[in-house]
Motif scaffolding. Structure first.
Motif, PDB file in Angstrom:
ATOM      1  N   LYS A   1       0.821  -1.194   0.129  1.00  0.00           N
ATOM      2  CA  LYS A   1      -0.084   0.011   0.134  1.00  0.00           C
ATOM      3  C   LYS A   1       0.805   0.976  -0.170  1.00  0.00           C
ATOM      4  O   LYS A   1       0.851   2.369  -0.754  1.00  0.00           O
ATOM      5  CB  LYS A   1      -1.036   0.026   1.275  1.00  0.00           C
ATOM      6  CG  LYS A   1      -1.864   1.222   1.327  1.00  0.00           C
ATOM      7  CD  LYS A   1      -2.647   1.009   2.523  1.00  0.00           C
ATOM      8  CE  LYS A   1      -3.558   2.502   2.766  1.00  0.00           C
ATOM      9  NZ  LYS A   1      -4.411   2.032   4.144  1.00  0.00           N
ATOM     10  N   ASN A   2       2.085   1.278   0.782  1.00  0.00           N
ATOM     11  CA  ASN A   2       2.814   2.307   0.932  1.00  0.00           C
ATOM     12  C   ASN A   2       3.538   2.520  -0.653  1.00  0.00           C
ATOM     13  O   ASN A   2       3.635   3.903  -1.003  1.00  0.00           O
ATOM     14  CB  ASN A   2       3.915   2.136   2.102  1.00  0.00           C
ATOM     15  CG  ASN A   2       3.354   2.297   3.411  1.00  0.00           C
ATOM     16  OD1 ASN A   2       2.117   2.625   3.359  1.00  0.00           O
ATOM     17  ND2 ASN A   2       4.073   1.302   4.163  1.00  0.00           N
TER      18      ASN A   2
ATOM     19  N   VAL B   1       0.949   4.283  -2.871  1.00  0.00           N
ATOM     20  CA  VAL B   1       0.733   5.657  -2.396  1.00  0.00           C
ATOM     21  C   VAL B   1       2.150   6.370  -2.924  1.00  0.00           C
ATOM     22  O   VAL B   1       2.049   7.540  -3.529  1.00  0.00           O
ATOM     23  CB  VAL B   1       0.818   5.999  -0.843  1.00  0.00           C
ATOM     24  CG1 VAL B   1       0.821   7.527  -0.669  1.00  0.00           C
ATOM     25  CG2 VAL B   1      -0.624   5.205  -0.643  1.00  0.00           C
ATOM     26  N   ALA B   2       3.140   6.016  -2.848  1.00  0.00           N
ATOM     27  CA  ALA B   2       4.373   6.586  -3.340  1.00  0.00           C
ATOM     28  C   ALA B   2       4.376   6.660  -5.084  1.00  0.00           C
ATOM     29  O   ALA B   2       4.916   7.636  -5.395  1.00  0.00           O
ATOM     30  CB  ALA B   2       5.872   5.866  -2.864  1.00  0.00           C
ATOM     31  N   ALA B   3       3.802   5.704  -5.648  1.00  0.00           N
ATOM     32  CA  ALA B   3       3.528   5.790  -7.100  1.00  0.00           C
ATOM     33  C   ALA B   3       2.740   6.833  -7.490  1.00  0.00           C
ATOM     34  O   ALA B   3       2.842   7.270  -8.879  1.00  0.00           O
ATOM     35  CB  ALA B   3       3.235   4.377  -7.511  1.00  0.00           C
TER      36      ALA B   3
ATOM     37  N   THR C   1      -6.254   7.960 -11.484  1.00  0.00           N
ATOM     38  CA  THR C   1      -7.316   7.062 -11.093  1.00  0.00           C
ATOM     39  C   THR C   1      -7.268   5.649 -10.774  1.00  0.00           C
ATOM     40  O   THR C   1      -7.864   5.049 -10.085  1.00  0.00           O
ATOM     41  CB  THR C   1      -8.527   7.337 -12.203  1.00  0.00           C
ATOM     42  OG1 THR C   1      -8.623   8.745 -12.386  1.00  0.00           O
ATOM     43  CG2 THR C   1      -9.812   6.738 -11.619  1.00  0.00           C
ATOM     44  N   GLN C   2      -6.441   4.904 -11.764  1.00  0.00           N
ATOM     45  CA  GLN C   2      -6.202   3.431 -11.575  1.00  0.00           C
ATOM     46  C   GLN C   2      -5.454   3.308 -10.287  1.00  0.00           C
ATOM     47  O   GLN C   2      -5.539   2.141  -9.568  1.00  0.00           O
ATOM     48  CB  GLN C   2      -5.481   3.002 -12.691  1.00  0.00           C
ATOM     49  CG  GLN C   2      -6.445   2.941 -14.240  1.00  0.00           C
ATOM     50  CD  GLN C   2      -5.537   2.586 -15.406  1.00  0.00           C
ATOM     51  OE1 GLN C   2      -4.455   2.993 -15.478  1.00  0.00           O
ATOM     52  NE2 GLN C   2      -6.227   1.877 -16.296  1.00  0.00           N
ATOM     53  N   LEU C   3      -4.581   4.278  -9.885  1.00  0.00           N
ATOM     54  CA  LEU C   3      -3.696   4.041  -8.844  1.00  0.00           C
ATOM     55  C   LEU C   3      -4.728   3.960  -7.553  1.00  0.00           C
ATOM     56  O   LEU C   3      -4.603   3.335  -6.574  1.00  0.00           O
ATOM     57  CB  LEU C   3      -2.604   4.804  -8.769  1.00  0.00           C
ATOM     58  CG  LEU C   3      -1.374   4.854  -9.415  1.00  0.00           C
ATOM     59  CD1 LEU C   3      -0.230   5.881  -9.444  1.00  0.00           C
ATOM     60  CD2 LEU C   3      -0.479   3.591  -8.820  1.00  0.00           C
ATOM     61  N   ASP C   4      -5.490   5.037  -7.592  1.00  0.00           N
ATOM     62  CA  ASP C   4      -6.268   5.253  -6.270  1.00  0.00           C
ATOM     63  C   ASP C   4      -7.424   3.995  -6.174  1.00  0.00           C
ATOM     64  O   ASP C   4      -7.534   3.439  -5.181  1.00  0.00           O
ATOM     65  CB  ASP C   4      -7.371   6.399  -6.784  1.00  0.00           C
ATOM     66  CG  ASP C   4      -6.761   7.879  -6.703  1.00  0.00           C
ATOM     67  OD1 ASP C   4      -5.785   7.641  -6.087  1.00  0.00           O
ATOM     68  OD2 ASP C   4      -7.217   8.926  -6.996  1.00  0.00           O
ATOM     69  N   GLY C   5      -7.752   3.349  -7.387  1.00  0.00           N
ATOM     70  CA  GLY C   5      -8.470   2.106  -7.398  1.00  0.00           C
ATOM     71  C   GLY C   5      -7.600   0.988  -6.808  1.00  0.00           C
ATOM     72  O   GLY C   5      -8.118   0.205  -5.898  1.00  0.00           O
ATOM     73  N   LEU C   6      -6.451   0.864  -7.076  1.00  0.00           N
ATOM     74  CA  LEU C   6      -5.522   0.018  -6.801  1.00  0.00           C
ATOM     75  C   LEU C   6      -5.395   0.163  -5.204  1.00  0.00           C
ATOM     76  O   LEU C   6      -5.286  -0.930  -4.437  1.00  0.00           O
ATOM     77  CB  LEU C   6      -4.163  -0.237  -7.409  1.00  0.00           C
ATOM     78  CG  LEU C   6      -4.313  -0.740  -8.956  1.00  0.00           C
ATOM     79  CD1 LEU C   6      -2.806  -0.420  -9.594  1.00  0.00           C
ATOM     80  CD2 LEU C   6      -4.610  -1.991  -8.934  1.00  0.00           C
TER      81      LEU C   6
ATOM     82  N   VAL D   1      -6.267  -2.652  -2.399  1.00  0.00           N
ATOM     83  CA  VAL D   1      -5.262  -3.130  -1.369  1.00  0.00           C
ATOM     84  C   VAL D   1      -5.742  -2.906   0.226  1.00  0.00           C
ATOM     85  O   VAL D   1      -5.531  -3.683   0.950  1.00  0.00           O
ATOM     86  CB  VAL D   1      -3.837  -2.478  -1.476  1.00  0.00           C
ATOM     87  CG1 VAL D   1      -3.044  -2.939  -0.545  1.00  0.00           C
ATOM     88  CG2 VAL D   1      -3.292  -2.831  -2.689  1.00  0.00           C
ATOM     89  N   ASP D   2      -6.231  -1.535   0.519  1.00  0.00           N
ATOM     90  CA  ASP D   2      -6.690  -1.168   1.696  1.00  0.00           C
ATOM     91  C   ASP D   2      -7.846  -1.995   1.961  1.00  0.00           C
ATOM     92  O   ASP D   2      -8.092  -2.534   3.194  1.00  0.00           O
ATOM     93  CB  ASP D   2      -7.147   0.382   1.615  1.00  0.00           C
ATOM     94  CG  ASP D   2      -7.477   0.729   3.145  1.00  0.00           C
ATOM     95  OD1 ASP D   2      -6.592   0.848   3.918  1.00  0.00           O
ATOM     96  OD2 ASP D   2      -8.710   1.044   3.421  1.00  0.00           O
ATOM     97  N   ASP D   3      -8.857  -2.509   0.997  1.00  0.00           N
ATOM     98  CA  ASP D   3      -9.817  -3.439   1.363  1.00  0.00           C
ATOM     99  C   ASP D   3      -9.271  -4.539   1.901  1.00  0.00           C
ATOM    100  O   ASP D   3      -9.741  -5.421   2.732  1.00  0.00           O
ATOM    101  CB  ASP D   3     -11.037  -3.370   0.006  1.00  0.00           C
ATOM    102  CG  ASP D   3     -11.563  -2.259  -0.383  1.00  0.00           C
ATOM    103  OD1 ASP D   3     -11.640  -1.446   0.706  1.00  0.00           O
ATOM    104  OD2 ASP D   3     -12.093  -2.155  -1.069  1.00  0.00           O
TER     105      ASP D   3
END
Length: 393
Positions: free
Chosen positions: A92-93, A96-98, A301-306, A310-312
């Motif tokens: 997840k980190n 987020v960095a990406a 947007t795709q990164l936010d979805g990923l 991962v958070d789920d």
């Protein structure tokens, strides 16, 4: 009367000696065995109770061993889940960095790939006594598999016995990987949709809700390589046409002459009419924690979805770890209870059948003294017959 045929004194002394010897034999038996009730003949009721409770105590000893085995399985699964949670946190980190501008997403993908491999290794290694609670074939098991840990041995008031168990279910919410499918926490396929907007549109007199692909102004400019044109609520990137439906929100458009009764319609400076393209759908990709792939073309947007996906997964793993932790805590409490219960039963049996060594030693001393006196009395009684000889001298 003195008789040389019948010595009543000797007979009485001998009976007393026999009684004392019998009592000494019982006392010595209690001292040597430590038991006041060593057989059913000593006290049938106490012997029966003690025998039953000794049997139950032996069963509790087996329960204690089973609890130890169950605790090892649960602790192994918990340790694996805890390690996997830390790895997923790291993934997840990385995602987020990406999202940072200018970051090398390919390098981040290399790190994520290594972390994914580590997740697989953790799940495969979390096995104890041939059982793996983090990786199993849920498909073959019909979607779920019940696991149990022996908790206690119970005898009710009617004398019926039963073995109580702690239940734990392996399913899509507790297993990391499904060997026979893709229903595990970390291999469940999830649809990651691009940006979208939902509109109520009147088409042919019917108002329906449509979810269509949405674009920002920057998206339209990028698609036209800087040559996009804008005319009020209408835009074109040279290939596709767009209409504006909200602040900085554009959707694909179609020529109004090709559709009928569009409630949402836009007119450009040339008086051409444009309407929302209801056939457009948000771009979608399928991915999972185990197959995350990002590169330089991955959109924010795709990164936010990923990241959300991962958070789920992290939420599900945390819930599964909590369940394992609760079972582990219950097993610890049960082990402590079984130990105390075993001691209590031992103590209760002892009160019923154990000999009081202080009392028995005192009794033995008294019987030894009585025995010596009985022997002396028998000796005296036997000597009376010898005294008759003096009468004939």
């Amino acid at each position: 009367m003195t008789s040389i045929l019948t010595n009543t004194s000797a007979m009485a002394a001998l009976a007393t000696l026999r009684s004392i010897s019998s009592s000494m034999e019982d006392t010595q038996g209690r001292i040597s065995s430590g038991l006041r009730v060593g057989s059913a003949s000593d006290n049938a009721a106490y012997w029966s109770i003690a025998t039953t409770m000794r049997s139950d105590n032996a069963a509790l000893s087996a329960v204690s061993d089973a609890l130890g085995l169950g605790a090892a399985k649960v602790d192994t699964a918990y340790a694996g889940m805890e390690s996997a949670i830390e790895v997923v946190k790291e993934i997840k980190n990385k995602l987020v960095a990406a999202t940072e501008d200018g970051v090398d997403k390919d390098k981040i993908q290399e790190e994520i790939t290594q972390l994914q491999d580590q997740l697989t290794s953790i799940a495969e290694a979390a096995s104890f006594s041939g059982e793996n609670w983090l990786q199993t074939d849920l498909t073959a098991a019909g979607g779920s598999e019940a696991k149990t840990v022996v908790a206690s041995f119970v005898r009710d008031g009617s004398g019926n016995v039963s073995v109580k168990k702690v239940d734990y279910t392996l399913d899509s919410t507790t297993v990391l990987f499904d060997e026979g499918g893709d229903t595990g926490i970390l291999d469940t396929t999830t649809t990651i949709e691009g940006a979208a907007v939902t509109l109520n549109i009147n088409v042919a007199g019917v108002i329906s809700e449509y979810t269509v692909e949405a674009f920002t102004t920057d998206d339209v400019i990028t698609a036209g390589a800087g040559s996009s044109t804008f005319d009020g609520d209408y835009a074109s990137d040279g290939t596709n046409d767009y209409v504006k439906v909200d602040d900085d929100t554009w959707v694909l458009a179609v020529d109004q002459t090709t559709v009928t009764d569009q409630e949402v319609a836009y007119e450009d400076s040339t008086s051409a009419l444009w309407a929302v393209d209801t056939t457009s759908a948000p771009t979608a990709t399928t991915s999972s924690v185990a197959t995350i792939a990002i590169d330089g073309t991955t959109t924010s947007t795709q990164l936010d979805g990923l990241i959300q996906m991962v958070d789920d997964a992290l939420t599900s793993m945390t819930s599964a770890a909590s369940a394992l932790g609760s079972i582990s805590s219950r097993i610890d409490l049960q082990e402590e209870f079984v130990s105390k219960l075993t001691d209590s039963i031992d103590s209760g049996i002892g009160r019923l059948v154990d000999a009081d060594m202080n009392e028995e030693s005192t009794r033995l001393k008294a019987l030894q003294t009585q025995q010596q006196l009985a022997i002396q009395a028998l000796s005296i009684a036997n000597s009376d017959s010898q005294n008759v000889l003096s009468l004939f001298r």
